[in-house]
Design an enzyme around this catalytic site. Structure first.
Site, PDB file in Angstrom:
ATOM      1  N   ASP A 215       0.832  -1.200   0.000  1.00  0.00           N
ATOM      2  CA  ASP A 215       0.000   0.000   0.000  1.00  0.00           C
ATOM      3  C   ASP A 215       0.870   1.254   0.000  1.00  0.00           C
ATOM      4  OD1 ASP A 215      -2.443  -1.185  -0.095  1.00  0.00           O
ATOM      5  OD2 ASP A 215      -2.835  -1.091   2.060  1.00  0.00           O
ATOM      6  N   LYS A 237      -0.892   2.206  -7.240  1.00  0.00           N
ATOM      7  CA  LYS A 237      -0.885   2.605  -8.654  1.00  0.00           C
ATOM      8  C   LYS A 237      -1.773   1.724  -9.524  1.00  0.00           C
ATOM      9  CE  LYS A 237       3.686   4.778  -8.578  1.00  0.00           C
ATOM     10  NZ  LYS A 237       5.035   4.836  -9.190  1.00  0.00           N
ATOM     11  N   MET A 352      -8.796   8.793   8.558  1.00  0.00           N
ATOM     12  CA  MET A 352      -9.205   9.191   7.208  1.00  0.00           C
ATOM     13  C   MET A 352     -10.311  10.245   7.238  1.00  0.00           C
ATOM     14  SD  MET A 352      -9.143   5.431   5.345  1.00  0.00           S
ATOM     15  CE  MET A 352     -10.344   4.744   6.497  1.00  0.00           C
ATOM     16  N   GLY A 381       1.937  10.515  11.934  1.00  0.00           N
ATOM     17  CA  GLY A 381       2.391  10.072  13.241  1.00  0.00           C
ATOM     18  C   GLY A 381       3.440   8.980  13.172  1.00  0.00           C
TER      19      GLY A 381
END
Length: 430
Positions: A215, A237, A352, A381
């Site tokens: 990812d 991608k 998110m 973070g």
């Protein structure tokens, strides 16, 4: 001892092993014996709390009294874990009389067996004897361990590890023992961003991988450590929309594994915390591909922690809730009960949710959460680029915009935000 020891791996599963002593040495030795499947009996007047927990769980049998020679009867191995040389000698004498190998923690030269320095790396166990010098053995062991961990010394072969899933996936690793040349998939959480926060098991599997499907948020340094022959698939991608891209990822995992490869699906954070790991596990299960799940450190806890914000704190918060904010509160697709969250007194952690932060804050305020409730946003973070903004629920959305906070970012709402003094990098004016 003049002669060299004869190295041997003991298969102790189902066999009785006697441990004499209930202190620190026994506490260290018993877990490895249990891992080997031994039937462990401890003879000692008292036990450490850790050993008592093993007894309470039914994994160890405890005879609460001093050693008696007859205790050795029926044992395949004796571990002397007492520091009284007279008592230790009585145990080893009883073992010698009965021709049972005996390990002595107090005097290696008086023993008939030595415990080596050990490192375990999947199916591989490395045991080092240092000629009677435990420090030499540990030094060599640690050098081998480091090379196995960083991938410069790679052990290829069947993956024998613990399955951590239920149902059709639960016997994935066991199945691999019966099909050593078969392909398989590991769903590995890479942690919140710091490459050192991946688990030991995750790093080991990454070093063994033939194919890595990664990812966007996985630590780049982990990818830099891959062997040159590893096929790297950048999942960020893959074309199409989110649903089609996930279908393509599922297809790659299954096809590569069915071709005989060991595929690591490397995901940011934890595979099952908003990571769609469940969909990938189901796709593999449907295709008959064995799956191992390796949990990861989730950013929902790690990012606030490194910003000085515990998600729970005694007397402040007894619960915390992690929600996804990628869908706005008023969107019909949202599955979050925002009104219920507003009524709760604990901590709310939003992943998110930066794009929808204004709407999220407004919704919580509309349902009764106080405007002055402390809030914070932690950007990137656990990495060197970490930034922390502290505000209130009523001001956090505007403050984040002014400070140009960007994803990935974790939002924390609740009184825990003000529990500890700020640490690390913070944005101006917080």
């Amino acid at each position: 001892m003049g002669a060299n020891p004869y190295p041997l791996g003991l298969l102790l599963a189902g066999h009785r092993v006697l441990v004499v002593g209930g202190g620190a040495v026994a506490t260290r030795r018993v877990p490895a014996l249990l891992d080997a499947g031994a039937l462990v009996e401890v003879v000692a007047p008292e036990l450490t709390p850790a050993l008592r927990a093993q007894v309470d769980a039914g994994r160890v049998r405890w005879t609460a009294r001093p050693f008696e020679p007859a205790d050795v009867d029926g044992a395949w191995l004796v571990q002397v874990a007492v520091d009284d040389p007279v008592a230790a000698e009585a145990v080893s004498a009883a073992a010698l009389e009965r021709r049972v190998f005996c390990v002595r923690a107090d005097d290696r030269n008086a023993a008939t067996a030595w415990t080596p320095a050990v490192v375990r790396h999947g199916a591989v166990t490395v045991a080092v004897l240092g000629g009677g010098d435990p420090h030499r053995a540990v030094t060599v062991r640690d050098a081998i361990r480091d090379r196995l961990a960083d991938g410069t010394l790679v052990s290829k072969g069947p993956l024998l590890s613990d399955s951590v899933v239920e149902g059709p996936l639960a016997n994935a690793d066991r199945a691999e023992r019966d099909r050593p040349n078969g392909g398989r998939v590991a769903l590995v959480g890479s942690g919140p961003g710091d490459p050192e926060l991946i688990t030991v098991k995750g790093r080991r599997l990454l070093a063994e991988a033939d194919v890595v499907v990664a990812d966007r948020l996985v630590p780049g340094l982990l990818l830099d450590e891959l062997r040159p022959d590893v096929e790297l698939v950048d999942a960020s991608k893959i074309p199409y929309g989110p649903a089609r891209a996930q279908e393509e990822i599922n297809r790659i995992l299954v096809e590569r594994a069915q071709a005989g490869a060991f595929v690591v699906r490397l995901k940011g954070g934890d595979p099952y915390v908003f990571g769609r790991g469940g969909e990938e596990a189901l796709a593999c299960a449907a295709a008959g591909v064995p799956v191992t799940v390796v949990p990861g450190v989730t950013s929902s806890i790690a990012a606030p922690a490194l910003a000085g914000i515990p998600v729970t704190h005694r007397g402040v918060a007894h619960e915390f809730t992690v929600v996804s904010g990628h869908v706005a509160p008023d969107d019909p697709a949202s599955l979050v009960d925002w009104a219920a969250l507003a009524r709760m007194r604990g901590t709310v952690v939003v992943l998110m949710g930066l794009k929808n932060l204004a709407a999220i804050a407004a919704t919580l305020l509309a349902h009764g959460r106080e405007p002055g409730t402390p809030a914070a946003v932690v950007q990137e973070g656990t990495t060197g680029a970490q930034r922390t903004l502290r505000a209130t629920l009523g001001t956090v959305a505007d403050a984040a915009g002014t400070a140009r906070i960007r994803p990935p970012a974790v939002v924390v709402i609740g009184n825990v935000v003000g529990t500890l003094p700020p640490v690390g990098s913070t944005t101006p004016g917080d």
